[in-house]
Design a protein around this motif. Structure first.
Motif, PDB file in Angstrom:
ATOM      1  N   ARG A 241      26.404  54.113  32.816  1.00  0.00           N
ATOM      2  CA  ARG A 241      26.162  53.281  31.625  1.00  0.00           C
ATOM      3  C   ARG A 241      27.344  52.393  31.259  1.00  0.00           C
ATOM      4  NH1 ARG A 241      23.674  57.969  31.035  1.00  0.00           N
ATOM      5  NH2 ARG A 241      25.431  58.971  30.008  1.00  0.00           N
ATOM      6  N   ARG A 242      28.320  52.259  32.169  1.00  0.00           N
ATOM      7  CA  ARG A 242      29.418  51.323  31.954  1.00  0.00           C
ATOM      8  C   ARG A 242      29.073  49.964  32.563  1.00  0.00           C
ATOM      9  NH1 ARG A 242      34.338  53.776  30.503  1.00  0.00           N
ATOM     10  NH2 ARG A 242      33.774  55.517  29.143  1.00  0.00           N
ATOM     11  N   LYS A 243      29.766  48.939  32.090  1.00  0.00           N
ATOM     12  CA  LYS A 243      29.468  47.578  32.521  1.00  0.00           C
ATOM     13  C   LYS A 243      30.306  47.185  33.731  1.00  0.00           C
ATOM     14  CE  LYS A 243      30.494  44.210  29.658  1.00  0.00           C
ATOM     15  NZ  LYS A 243      30.403  43.288  28.495  1.00  0.00           N
ATOM     16  N   ILE A 244      29.665  46.451  34.637  1.00  0.00           N
ATOM     17  CA  ILE A 244      30.345  45.849  35.788  1.00  0.00           C
ATOM     18  C   ILE A 244      30.167  44.340  35.663  1.00  0.00           C
ATOM     19  CG2 ILE A 244      30.321  45.584  38.299  1.00  0.00           C
ATOM     20  CD1 ILE A 244      29.210  48.539  38.319  1.00  0.00           C
ATOM     21  N   GLU A 245      31.285  43.611  35.693  1.00  0.00           N
ATOM     22  CA  GLU A 245      31.241  42.155  35.548  1.00  0.00           C
ATOM     23  C   GLU A 245      31.527  41.483  36.885  1.00  0.00           C
ATOM     24  OE1 GLU A 245      33.839  40.828  32.463  1.00  0.00           O
ATOM     25  OE2 GLU A 245      33.187  42.374  31.056  1.00  0.00           O
ATOM     26  N   VAL A 246      30.647  40.570  37.277  1.00  0.00           N
ATOM     27  CA  VAL A 246      30.810  39.826  38.524  1.00  0.00           C
ATOM     28  C   VAL A 246      30.990  38.356  38.177  1.00  0.00           C
ATOM     29  CG1 VAL A 246      29.817  39.263  40.774  1.00  0.00           C
ATOM     30  CG2 VAL A 246      29.325  41.486  39.707  1.00  0.00           C
ATOM     31  N   LYS A 247      32.120  37.779  38.616  1.00  0.00           N
ATOM     32  CA  LYS A 247      32.407  36.377  38.313  1.00  0.00           C
ATOM     33  C   LYS A 247      32.654  35.595  39.598  1.00  0.00           C
ATOM     34  CE  LYS A 247      34.482  37.215  33.751  1.00  0.00           C
ATOM     35  NZ  LYS A 247      35.659  36.966  32.888  1.00  0.00           N
ATOM     36  N   CYS A 248      32.350  34.298  39.551  1.00  0.00           N
ATOM     37  CA  CYS A 248      32.622  33.412  40.675  1.00  0.00           C
ATOM     38  C   CYS A 248      32.863  32.005  40.142  1.00  0.00           C
ATOM     39  CB  CYS A 248      31.466  33.412  41.672  1.00  0.00           C
ATOM     40  SG  CYS A 248      31.647  32.214  43.009  1.00  0.00           S
ATOM     41  N   ALA A 249      33.961  31.388  40.559  1.00  0.00           N
ATOM     42  CA  ALA A 249      34.286  30.035  40.094  1.00  0.00           C
ATOM     43  C   ALA A 249      35.242  29.385  41.084  1.00  0.00           C
ATOM     44  CB  ALA A 249      34.923  30.082  38.704  1.00  0.00           C
ATOM     45  N   PRO A 250      35.229  28.049  41.173  1.00  0.00           N
ATOM     46  CA  PRO A 250      36.222  27.362  41.997  1.00  0.00           C
ATOM     47  C   PRO A 250      37.597  27.391  41.333  1.00  0.00           C
ATOM     48  CG  PRO A 250      34.669  25.779  41.022  1.00  0.00           C
ATOM     49  CD  PRO A 250      34.241  27.128  40.583  1.00  0.00           C
ATOM     50  N   VAL A 251      38.633  27.742  42.115  1.00  0.00           N
ATOM     51  CA  VAL A 251      40.010  27.800  41.602  1.00  0.00           C
ATOM     52  C   VAL A 251      40.949  27.215  42.655  1.00  0.00           C
ATOM     53  CG1 VAL A 251      41.865  29.286  40.773  1.00  0.00           C
ATOM     54  CG2 VAL A 251      39.496  29.886  40.258  1.00  0.00           C
ATOM     55  N   ASN A 252      41.542  26.054  42.363  1.00  0.00           N
ATOM     56  CA  ASN A 252      42.552  25.433  43.243  1.00  0.00           C
ATOM     57  C   ASN A 252      42.085  25.313  44.698  1.00  0.00           C
ATOM     58  OD1 ASN A 252      44.350  25.277  41.053  1.00  0.00           O
ATOM     59  ND2 ASN A 252      45.106  27.350  41.441  1.00  0.00           N
ATOM     60  N   GLY A 253      40.871  24.817  44.888  1.00  0.00           N
ATOM     61  CA  GLY A 253      40.372  24.594  46.236  1.00  0.00           C
ATOM     62  C   GLY A 253      39.765  25.812  46.900  1.00  0.00           C
ATOM     63  N   PHE A 254      39.663  26.913  46.159  1.00  0.00           N
ATOM     64  CA  PHE A 254      39.072  28.140  46.687  1.00  0.00           C
ATOM     65  C   PHE A 254      37.932  28.608  45.787  1.00  0.00           C
ATOM     66  CE2 PHE A 254      43.111  28.079  48.786  1.00  0.00           C
ATOM     67  CZ  PHE A 254      42.930  28.756  49.983  1.00  0.00           C
ATOM     68  N   ALA A 255      36.962  29.271  46.381  1.00  0.00           N
ATOM     69  CA  ALA A 255      35.940  29.969  45.602  1.00  0.00           C
ATOM     70  C   ALA A 255      36.468  31.371  45.335  1.00  0.00           C
ATOM     71  CB  ALA A 255      34.637  30.041  46.384  1.00  0.00           C
ATOM     72  N   GLN A 256      36.661  31.711  44.075  1.00  0.00           N
ATOM     73  CA  GLN A 256      37.232  33.020  43.732  1.00  0.00           C
ATOM     74  C   GLN A 256      36.165  33.915  43.113  1.00  0.00           C
ATOM     75  OE1 GLN A 256      41.253  33.215  42.160  1.00  0.00           O
ATOM     76  NE2 GLN A 256      40.595  34.717  40.648  1.00  0.00           N
TER      77      GLN A 256
END
Length: 329
Positions: A241-256
């Motif tokens: 019942r805990r939360k897992i956060e998944v993020k994705c964004a472009p950062v300085n020419g990389f997909a992070q």
């Protein structure tokens, strides 16, 4: 051995003579590139760049040439040499011949690969039989049998995942694993993986915060396995019942990509080693959790072969954030 910043050898001791087969009289004044195979000559400028920043490199595994053209597996420890004013004037290298160790690892990996391959055939048959039995037991009034077969299916899939992991390590380290790159949207792949987990995992809340149309040129299947492994670990090592956060964004020419959990976290002394092969954090909390310490190692190798980076931030008791980045297309 010692060398100047332009790569000229300035010192060469008896151990260097023994390992590489050249006397000091033949090597002092020569370029260090004499020892470097042609396909690895781009390593030297990278090493010098890091040393000029004052960085020390330990256990850098590579290949070098001995007298007669013999190729050695070596582990290098590389340190900057400074003058009395603290200015970096040269480089000190300690080389260890690890050729025999590498041969032992190769033999072990060949054995693991052979055994894993042989285990896959009977396991595939077993999983097929379990699926047929599950279909026949679907409307069976005996709840015990239906429940037992469902658990058998879960355990067989877990075993299949472990065997595939060992097989992939064997292929990876023997150079037989292929990276088949294609253009695709990383954000769409993340959504697919999270959606699949949503169908099978009801114990945790998975939130996503991802940018659209984050395109990369990579092996879609293997990057999918990296995302899946990191989410699986977040589920495995955090309370229900805990939360897992998944993020994705472009950062300085990389997909992070970042996967954050609210779990048990990792101690500071274990953090630098969690991507090592077969390394597992041992504690009272992890003893009941199955695994062989191959998932993070495989994930790290896949990311590195895409010219990306993988790292983690964590503190014991406060959860972890695992990140990886890939060059944008």
């Amino acid at each position: 051995m010692g060398k100047s910043l332009d790569g000229t050898i300035t010192s060469w001791n008896k151990s260097a003579e023994r390992i590489f087969g050249y006397p000091a009289s033949e090597m002092i004044g020569q370029s260090i590139l004499k020892l470097v195979p042609e396909d690895r000559q781009d390593e030297e400028p990278q090493i010098i760049a890091r040393l000029k920043n004052g960085e020390r490199m330990e256990h850098f595994e590579t290949k070098r040439l001995a007298n007669g053209g013999r190729v050695l597996d070596v582990s290098l420890t590389i340190s900057p040499i400074r003058d009395k004013h603290g200015k970096i004037t040269g480089v000190s290298k300690i080389a260890r011949d690890i050729s025999e160790q590498k041969q032992d690892e190769l033999r072990k990996n060949d054995f693991i690969g052979m055994v894993s391959h042989e285990l896959k055939t009977p396991l595939t048959s077993l999983m097929a039989l379990i699926q047929v039995a599950n279909l026949k037991l679907k409307n069976n009034p005996d709840n015990f049998l239906a429940g037992a077969m469902e658990k058998a299916d879960i355990q067989a899939k877990r075993m299949s995942s472990m065997i595939n992991g060992f097989l992939n390590i064997s292929r990876l380290e023997s150079g037989k694993i292929a990276i088949n790159k294609e253009l695709f949207d990383l954000d769409l792949l993340i959504r697919e993986v999270v959606e699949e987990y949503g169908l099978t995992v009801s114990t945790h809340i998975i939130d996503i915060d991802i940018s659209n149309h984050v395109q990369v040129n990579a092996d879609r299947e293997k990057i999918g396995s990296v995302i899946s492994n990191l989410i699986s670990n977040a589920v495995k090592y955090s309370p229900k019942r805990r939360k897992i956060e998944v993020k994705c964004a472009p950062v300085n020419g990389f997909a992070q990509v970042s996967i954050k959990d609210e779990g048990m976290g990792v101690n500071a002394q274990d953090l630098p080693r969690i991507f090592d092969r077969y390394y597992r954090v041992e504690s009272n909390q992890t003893r009941h959790i199955s695994g062989f310490g191959i998932g993070l190692y495989l994930s790290a190798e896949i990311v590195r072969r895409h010219e990306g980076q993988i790292w983690a931030e964590s503190e014991s008791g406060t959860g972890s954030v695992f990140h990886f980045s890939l060059p944008l297309a």
